[in-house]
Design an enzyme around this catalytic site. Structure first.
Site, mmCIF file in Angstrom:
data_model
loop_
_atom_site.group_PDB
_atom_site.id
_atom_site.type_symbol
_atom_site.label_atom_id
_atom_site.label_comp_id
_atom_site.label_asym_id
_atom_site.label_seq_id
_atom_site.Cartn_x
_atom_site.Cartn_y
_atom_site.Cartn_z
ATOM 1 C CB THR A 4 -2.542 20.837 -2.787
ATOM 2 O OG1 THR A 4 -2.289 20.418 -1.443
ATOM 3 C CG2 THR A 4 -3.422 22.055 -2.805
ATOM 4 C CE1 TYR A 24 7.734 1.708 -5.537
ATOM 5 C CE2 TYR A 24 6.549 3.286 -4.174
ATOM 6 C CZ TYR A 24 7.483 3.018 -5.164
ATOM 7 O OH TYR A 24 8.156 4.059 -5.759
ATOM 8 C CB VAL A 64 -3.465 12.891 -10.848
ATOM 9 C CG1 VAL A 64 -2.241 13.613 -10.346
ATOM 10 C CG2 VAL A 64 -4.558 13.868 -11.183
HETATM 11 N N1 NAD Z 1 8.386 8.421 -10.932
HETATM 12 C C1 NAD Z 1 8.164 8.835 -9.693
HETATM 13 O O1 NAD Z 1 7.412 9.794 -9.486
HETATM 14 C C2 NAD Z 1 8.857 8.146 -8.525
HETATM 15 C C3 NAD Z 1 8.505 8.553 -7.231
HETATM 16 C C4 NAD Z 1 9.135 7.939 -6.140
HETATM 17 C C5 NAD Z 1 10.104 6.977 -6.351
HETATM 18 N N2 NAD Z 1 10.420 6.589 -7.626
HETATM 19 C C6 NAD Z 1 11.422 5.531 -7.779
HETATM 20 O O2 NAD Z 1 12.292 5.811 -8.851
HETATM 21 C C7 NAD Z 1 12.647 4.603 -9.529
HETATM 22 C C8 NAD Z 1 12.334 4.737 -11.006
HETATM 23 O O3 NAD Z 1 10.943 4.991 -11.162
HETATM 24 P P1 NAD Z 1 10.289 5.268 -12.604
HETATM 25 O O4 NAD Z 1 9.201 6.236 -12.420
HETATM 26 O O5 NAD Z 1 11.354 5.528 -13.599
HETATM 27 O O6 NAD Z 1 9.603 3.844 -12.874
HETATM 28 P P2 NAD Z 1 9.651 2.929 -14.185
HETATM 29 O O7 NAD Z 1 8.669 1.825 -13.965
HETATM 30 O O8 NAD Z 1 9.502 3.746 -15.408
HETATM 31 O O9 NAD Z 1 11.135 2.367 -14.144
HETATM 32 C C9 NAD Z 1 11.536 1.287 -13.357
HETATM 33 C C10 NAD Z 1 12.464 0.423 -14.205
HETATM 34 O O10 NAD Z 1 12.922 -0.680 -13.393
HETATM 35 C C11 NAD Z 1 12.865 -1.869 -14.189
HETATM 36 N N3 NAD Z 1 12.750 -3.015 -13.294
HETATM 37 C C12 NAD Z 1 11.706 -3.360 -12.497
HETATM 38 N N4 NAD Z 1 11.983 -4.465 -11.815
HETATM 39 C C13 NAD Z 1 13.262 -4.839 -12.154
HETATM 40 C C14 NAD Z 1 14.105 -5.900 -11.796
HETATM 41 N N5 NAD Z 1 13.708 -6.834 -10.913
HETATM 42 N N6 NAD Z 1 15.337 -5.974 -12.354
HETATM 43 C C15 NAD Z 1 15.742 -5.043 -13.265
HETATM 44 N N7 NAD Z 1 14.982 -4.014 -13.652
HETATM 45 C C16 NAD Z 1 13.745 -3.904 -13.106
HETATM 46 C C17 NAD Z 1 11.641 -1.659 -15.080
HETATM 47 O O11 NAD Z 1 11.632 -2.493 -16.221
HETATM 48 C C18 NAD Z 1 11.767 -0.174 -15.426
HETATM 49 O O12 NAD Z 1 12.557 0.022 -16.569
HETATM 50 C C19 NAD Z 1 11.879 3.477 -8.838
HETATM 51 O O13 NAD Z 1 12.733 2.831 -7.929
HETATM 52 C C20 NAD Z 1 10.776 4.198 -8.113
HETATM 53 O O14 NAD Z 1 10.369 3.499 -6.956
HETATM 54 C C21 NAD Z 1 9.815 7.153 -8.707
#
Ligand code: NAD
Length: 273
Positions: free
Chosen positions: A213, A148, A190
């Site tokens: 925190t 990741y 969490v």
């Molecule tokens: N949620 C957070 O706190 C957070 C923090 C940092 C970064 N992000 C980034 O934000 C983005 C969205 O995160 P999220 O929390 O909504 O996660 P999530 O898992 O809910 O959403 C990710 C989506 O991407 C799709 N996906 C995965 N691999 C794929 C592929 N090869 N082709 C097409 N679709 C694919 C999944 O099916 C899912 O719908 C991600 O890139 C994640 O790294 C999220």
């Protein structure tokens, strides 16, 4: 408002953040093409949009090229929580790296502006707090989180090389912990752990003494930041940190969850794993 903004592609659009972004884009009058392979995303997240005339859902894996006509690309596709991204680490790296190559290639072909959902995890196990964007990070390249962390770092590298080499309009946002409706109940993080434990009437488990925190950003604020970044002047690329600067202790979080959920759960402390 973006200039050529009518057709917007959201990869990972049925996921937690992506589905909220699709809601906002549809509300603001854009045509939305939502692309997802349903790896962690749930179709129910976009159920309210499926019959909308300006919304289209396409099952597609971003590790394969995509040929569509769009003006803006939000590249969110990637499993985000350790339990999900570690279950198939090779696919996680492919999604970040091949996905970035394919979406940047598409942006180059159709002259679209493109935003990358990067992460605070690019800072790894940091030596400085809080992490500023100029900090290069401290990432283990061979550990179980590397698929990741390094995948996202390589995606950022690709974005900046497409910007330097092909003058693409790029935006890179480093997202910090985000919470809100539609987050995965079993993602092992969490906020969801505490809420699920409280809803089930189980003990809320705090590892350590509860004074550690974290900061948590509400999903609507995160989406607002994403839209503003996409709309920023073309010379602004980021990377830019987006999250909540305010920190909470784990004990405060547990008490807030207990207050809001109600019920009879007790808070228990366990040694740090
Ligand atoms: N949620 C957070 O706190 C957070 C923090 C940092 C970064 N992000 C980034 O934000 C983005 C969205 O995160 P999220 O929390 O909504 O996660 P999530 O898992 O809910 O959403 C990710 C989506 O991407 C799709 N996906 C995965 N691999 C794929 C592929 N090869 N082709 C097409 N679709 C694919 C999944 O099916 C899912 O719908 C991600 O890139 C994640 O790294 C999220």
């Amino acid at each position: 408002m973006f200039q050529n903004d009518s057709r917007v592609l959201v990869t990972g659009g049925v996921g937690f953040l992506g589905s909220h972004l699709c809601d906002r884009l549809i509300e603001s009058g854009r045509d939305v093409l939502c692309v997802d392979n349903f790896y962690t995303g749930n179709k129910a997240n976009v159920a309210g949009l499926l019959n909308h005339p300006r919304f289209e859902l396409m099952r597609h894996d971003v590790t394969f090229p995509l040929y569509v006509e769009v003006d803006r690309i939000f590249n969110l596709a990637c499993p985000a929580s350790p339990v999900h991204y570690q279950s198939d680490p090779v696919q996680t790296t492919k999604t970040s790296v091949h996905g970035a190559i394919n979406m940047l290639g598409l942006a180059k072909r159709v002259h679209a502006r493109i935003l990358q959902a990067s992460t605070s995890e690019v800072y790894g196990d940091p030596e400085i707090h809080p992490q500023v964007e100029g900090y290069w990070g401290r990432v283990n390249p061979v550990g179980i989180r590397s698929c990741y962390d390094e995948g996202k770092r390589c995606a950022e590298t690709l974005f900046f090389d497409y910007w330097r080499q092909h003058q693409l309009e790029i935006k890179v946002m480093r997202i910090f912990n985000t919470y809100g409706p539609r987050m995965h109940p079993n993602d092992g993080r969490v906020v969801s752990n505490f809420i699920v434990q409280a809803l089930r009437g189980e003990a809320i488990t705090i590892y350590g003494d509860g004074t550690q925190t974290r900061s948590f950003c509400y999903v609507d604020d995160l989406v607002e930041g994403m839209l503003r970044l996409m709309d920023s002047p073309s010379e602004f690329t980021g990377p830019v940190n987006i999250g909540n600067p305010g920190e909470f202790t784990m004990l405060q979080l547990a008490e807030t969850v207990l207050k809001l959920v109600g019920g009879t759960s007790k808070i228990v402390f366990q040694p740090l794993p």
